[in-house]
Design a protein around this motif. Sequence first.
Motif, PDB file in Angstrom:
ATOM      1  N   LYS A 305       9.078  80.224  71.031  1.00 58.24           N
ATOM      2  CA  LYS A 305       8.275  80.985  70.074  1.00 58.24           C
ATOM      3  C   LYS A 305       9.175  81.711  69.085  1.00 58.24           C
ATOM      4  CE  LYS A 305       4.845  84.698  69.744  1.00 58.24           C
ATOM      5  NZ  LYS A 305       4.072  85.726  70.503  1.00 58.24           N
ATOM      6  N   PHE A 306      10.261  82.271  69.597  1.00 55.73           N
ATOM      7  CA  PHE A 306      11.233  82.975  68.750  1.00 55.73           C
ATOM      8  C   PHE A 306      11.790  82.042  67.677  1.00 55.73           C
ATOM      9  CE2 PHE A 306      15.824  83.658  68.101  1.00 55.73           C
ATOM     10  CZ  PHE A 306      15.815  84.914  67.494  1.00 55.73           C
ATOM     11  N   ILE A 307      12.144  80.802  68.066  1.00 53.33           N
ATOM     12  CA  ILE A 307      12.699  79.844  67.115  1.00 53.33           C
ATOM     13  C   ILE A 307      11.671  79.502  66.041  1.00 53.33           C
ATOM     14  CG2 ILE A 307      13.558  77.481  66.846  1.00 53.33           C
ATOM     15  CD1 ILE A 307      14.806  77.749  69.618  1.00 53.33           C
ATOM     16  N   ALA A 308      10.416  79.315  66.446  1.00 57.81           N
ATOM     17  CA  ALA A 308       9.364  79.019  65.480  1.00 57.81           C
ATOM     18  C   ALA A 308       9.202  80.154  64.483  1.00 57.81           C
ATOM     19  CB  ALA A 308       8.050  78.756  66.210  1.00 57.81           C
ATOM     20  N   GLU A 309       9.295  81.393  64.959  1.00 56.83           N
ATOM     21  CA  GLU A 309       9.175  82.557  64.074  1.00 56.83           C
ATOM     22  C   GLU A 309      10.368  82.666  63.129  1.00 56.83           C
ATOM     23  OE1 GLU A 309       8.773  85.632  66.968  1.00 56.83           O
ATOM     24  OE2 GLU A 309       6.582  85.401  67.133  1.00 56.83           O
ATOM     25  N   GLU A 310      11.549  82.286  63.605  1.00 57.64           N
ATOM     26  CA  GLU A 310      12.724  82.277  62.744  1.00 57.64           C
ATOM     27  C   GLU A 310      12.548  81.279  61.600  1.00 57.64           C
ATOM     28  OE1 GLU A 310      16.451  84.008  63.445  1.00 57.64           O
ATOM     29  OE2 GLU A 310      14.541  85.026  63.139  1.00 57.64           O
ATOM     30  N   GLY A 311      11.910  80.153  61.897  1.00 58.31           N
ATOM     31  CA  GLY A 311      11.640  79.165  60.854  1.00 58.31           C
ATOM     32  C   GLY A 311      10.723  79.727  59.787  1.00 58.31           C
ATOM     33  N   VAL A 312       9.684  80.423  60.214  1.00 58.36           N
ATOM     34  CA  VAL A 312       8.751  81.046  59.268  1.00 58.36           C
ATOM     35  C   VAL A 312       9.468  82.094  58.424  1.00 58.36           C
ATOM     36  CG1 VAL A 312       6.690  82.508  59.089  1.00 58.36           C
ATOM     37  CG2 VAL A 312       6.731  80.606  60.718  1.00 58.36           C
ATOM     38  N   ARG A 313      10.405  82.792  59.016  1.00 57.40           N
ATOM     39  CA  ARG A 313      11.130  83.852  58.314  1.00 57.40           C
ATOM     40  C   ARG A 313      12.110  83.303  57.286  1.00 57.40           C
ATOM     41  NH1 ARG A 313      15.862  87.666  60.914  1.00 57.40           N
ATOM     42  NH2 ARG A 313      16.272  88.894  59.050  1.00 57.40           N
ATOM     43  N   TRP A 314      12.901  82.292  57.683  1.00 57.38           N
ATOM     44  CA  TRP A 314      14.015  81.859  56.847  1.00 57.38           C
ATOM     45  C   TRP A 314      13.703  80.743  55.862  1.00 57.38           C
ATOM     46  CZ3 TRP A 314      17.781  84.993  56.122  1.00 57.38           C
ATOM     47  CH2 TRP A 314      18.188  85.857  57.148  1.00 57.38           C
ATOM     48  N   LYS A 315      12.710  79.930  56.135  1.00 55.60           N
ATOM     49  CA  LYS A 315      12.421  78.804  55.241  1.00 55.60           C
ATOM     50  C   LYS A 315      12.172  79.252  53.803  1.00 55.60           C
ATOM     51  CE  LYS A 315       9.570  74.700  54.612  1.00 55.60           C
ATOM     52  NZ  LYS A 315       8.466  73.854  55.163  1.00 55.60           N
ATOM     53  N   PRO A 316      11.317  80.250  53.553  1.00 52.99           N
ATOM     54  CA  PRO A 316      11.099  80.665  52.160  1.00 52.99           C
ATOM     55  C   PRO A 316      12.339  81.253  51.500  1.00 52.99           C
ATOM     56  CG  PRO A 316       9.987  82.156  53.693  1.00 52.99           C
ATOM     57  CD  PRO A 316      10.433  80.979  54.480  1.00 52.99           C
ATOM     58  N   VAL A 317      13.202  81.895  52.294  1.00 57.27           N
ATOM     59  CA  VAL A 317      14.445  82.448  51.741  1.00 57.27           C
ATOM     60  C   VAL A 317      15.350  81.310  51.261  1.00 57.27           C
ATOM     61  CG1 VAL A 317      16.515  83.792  52.257  1.00 57.27           C
ATOM     62  CG2 VAL A 317      14.324  84.476  53.238  1.00 57.27           C
ATOM     63  N   ILE A 318      15.471  80.274  52.077  1.00 58.20           N
ATOM     64  CA  ILE A 318      16.301  79.122  51.725  1.00 58.20           C
ATOM     65  C   ILE A 318      15.761  78.442  50.470  1.00 58.20           C
ATOM     66  CG2 ILE A 318      17.080  76.839  52.499  1.00 58.20           C
ATOM     67  CD1 ILE A 318      16.931  77.976  55.387  1.00 58.20           C
ATOM     68  N   GLU A 319      14.442  78.308  50.408  1.00 59.14           N
ATOM     69  CA  GLU A 319      13.824  77.663  49.253  1.00 59.14           C
ATOM     70  C   GLU A 319      14.011  78.475  47.978  1.00 59.14           C
ATOM     71  OE1 GLU A 319      10.282  75.253  51.651  1.00 59.14           O
ATOM     72  OE2 GLU A 319       9.870  77.204  50.743  1.00 59.14           O
ATOM     73  N   ARG A 320      13.868  79.795  48.071  1.00 62.12           N
ATOM     74  CA  ARG A 320      14.048  80.646  46.880  1.00 62.12           C
ATOM     75  C   ARG A 320      15.480  80.608  46.383  1.00 62.12           C
ATOM     76  NH1 ARG A 320      10.804  84.451  49.660  1.00 62.12           N
ATOM     77  NH2 ARG A 320      12.646  85.719  50.138  1.00 62.12           N
ATOM     78  N   ALA A 321      16.435  80.429  47.311  1.00 63.02           N
ATOM     79  CA  ALA A 321      17.842  80.371  46.933  1.00 63.02           C
ATOM     80  C   ALA A 321      18.228  79.014  46.359  1.00 63.02           C
ATOM     81  CB  ALA A 321      18.719  80.706  48.133  1.00 63.02           C
ATOM     82  N   GLY A 322      17.279  78.070  46.361  1.00 59.55           N
ATOM     83  CA  GLY A 322      17.569  76.745  45.828  1.00 59.55           C
ATOM     84  C   GLY A 322      18.541  75.970  46.679  1.00 59.55           C
ATOM     85  N   MET A 323      18.493  76.167  48.009  1.00 62.11           N
ATOM     86  CA  MET A 323      19.460  75.554  48.904  1.00 62.11           C
ATOM     87  C   MET A 323      18.929  74.293  49.592  1.00 62.11           C
ATOM     88  SD  MET A 323      20.769  79.167  50.539  1.00 62.11           S
ATOM     89  CE  MET A 323      21.851  78.462  51.787  1.00 62.11           C
ATOM     90  N   VAL A 324      17.706  73.860  49.248  1.00 63.47           N
ATOM     91  CA  VAL A 324      17.141  72.668  49.865  1.00 63.47           C
ATOM     92  C   VAL A 324      17.671  71.438  49.132  1.00 63.47           C
ATOM     93  CG1 VAL A 324      15.030  71.405  50.422  1.00 63.47           C
ATOM     94  CG2 VAL A 324      15.060  73.904  50.536  1.00 63.47           C
TER      95      VAL A 324
END
Length: 326
Positions: A305-324
């Motif tokens: 569950k913790f890992i799933a929540e980390e995904g929800v937390r960090w995915k938008p940050v990575i996308e906003r930084a243009g790192m995808v």
Amino acid sequence: MKRFCNALFGLAVILVASSARAADDWPSRPVRIVNTFAPGGAADILARIVADHLTTAFKQQFFVETRAGAGGTIGVQTVANSDPDGYNFVITTLSLAIIGPVMNPKIGYDPMKDLTHVGYIAGSPILFITSAKNDIKSGMKTLKDFVARSKASAKPLTYGTSGLQAAGHMVAQSFAMQADLKLEIIPYKGAAQSIMDVVANHIDFATPTVTSASGQLRGGTVNGLAVSAEQRLPDYAEVPTFKELGYDLVATNWFGLAGPAGLPADIVRKVNREINVAMAKPESQQRMREDGMLVHGMDAAAFRKFIAEEGVRWKPVIERAGMVEK
């Protein structure tokens, strides 16, 4: 048809029974724990602490095998492609379970489908470090000095991480966005190599975990400009947090243990229990505190569950930084 169905049912019963017996007999031979980064870093240190305890607990050899490269993905793929029999595990991290798969959709594995996440080991905040040598590059003794030097430089300052998908890369890019700086990443196979190049002034700074750089901090060969912890760490109280310096940046590079998908539940339960026992030992607690590590015991379900929540937390940050990667 009825005879065929009965045969299939019989085969299924045999396979289930065989799997149960294998889990009951586990471990009957040495067990491999893959360290995905170069020796000397936080992943290597934690892998050996866990391996030593599991060896004692299960009276069977648990050994650490280093498979560095490609930001750690080679080691993960090796274990993801192995049989789910309890004889192959891998040290996972924030970068391997979240950052890498989000940055590179073609990374070669799905962290939630191709792995069984067994247990949380510990987490370490990220440091900004510079050389403590008395020359032009080591003039950056504070984060304010660092920002001023970066803005005045004709070229982006160079920094080392333990890979393109490392947590240190994320923290550096997040900071650069907030401070409006341009920085140039130099990826290494592990934190130890990047720290050595900082000390020698081959690069301007590095973003290792506190664990990886603890010896250099205590030895005074590097300056700790800031740490991505919520609060100052007791054993490194001289290093301020990004948060207290005015930056919205709190992050922990956590480390866990995983096996291939389909790992028997009984093996998962046994190993998870012993990981929590290992990290609760007084000597482990002291070692973690000295190395700037944070420990949170949790069962396998809570860890997933913790890992799933980390995904929800960090995915938008990575996308906003243009790192995808496209």
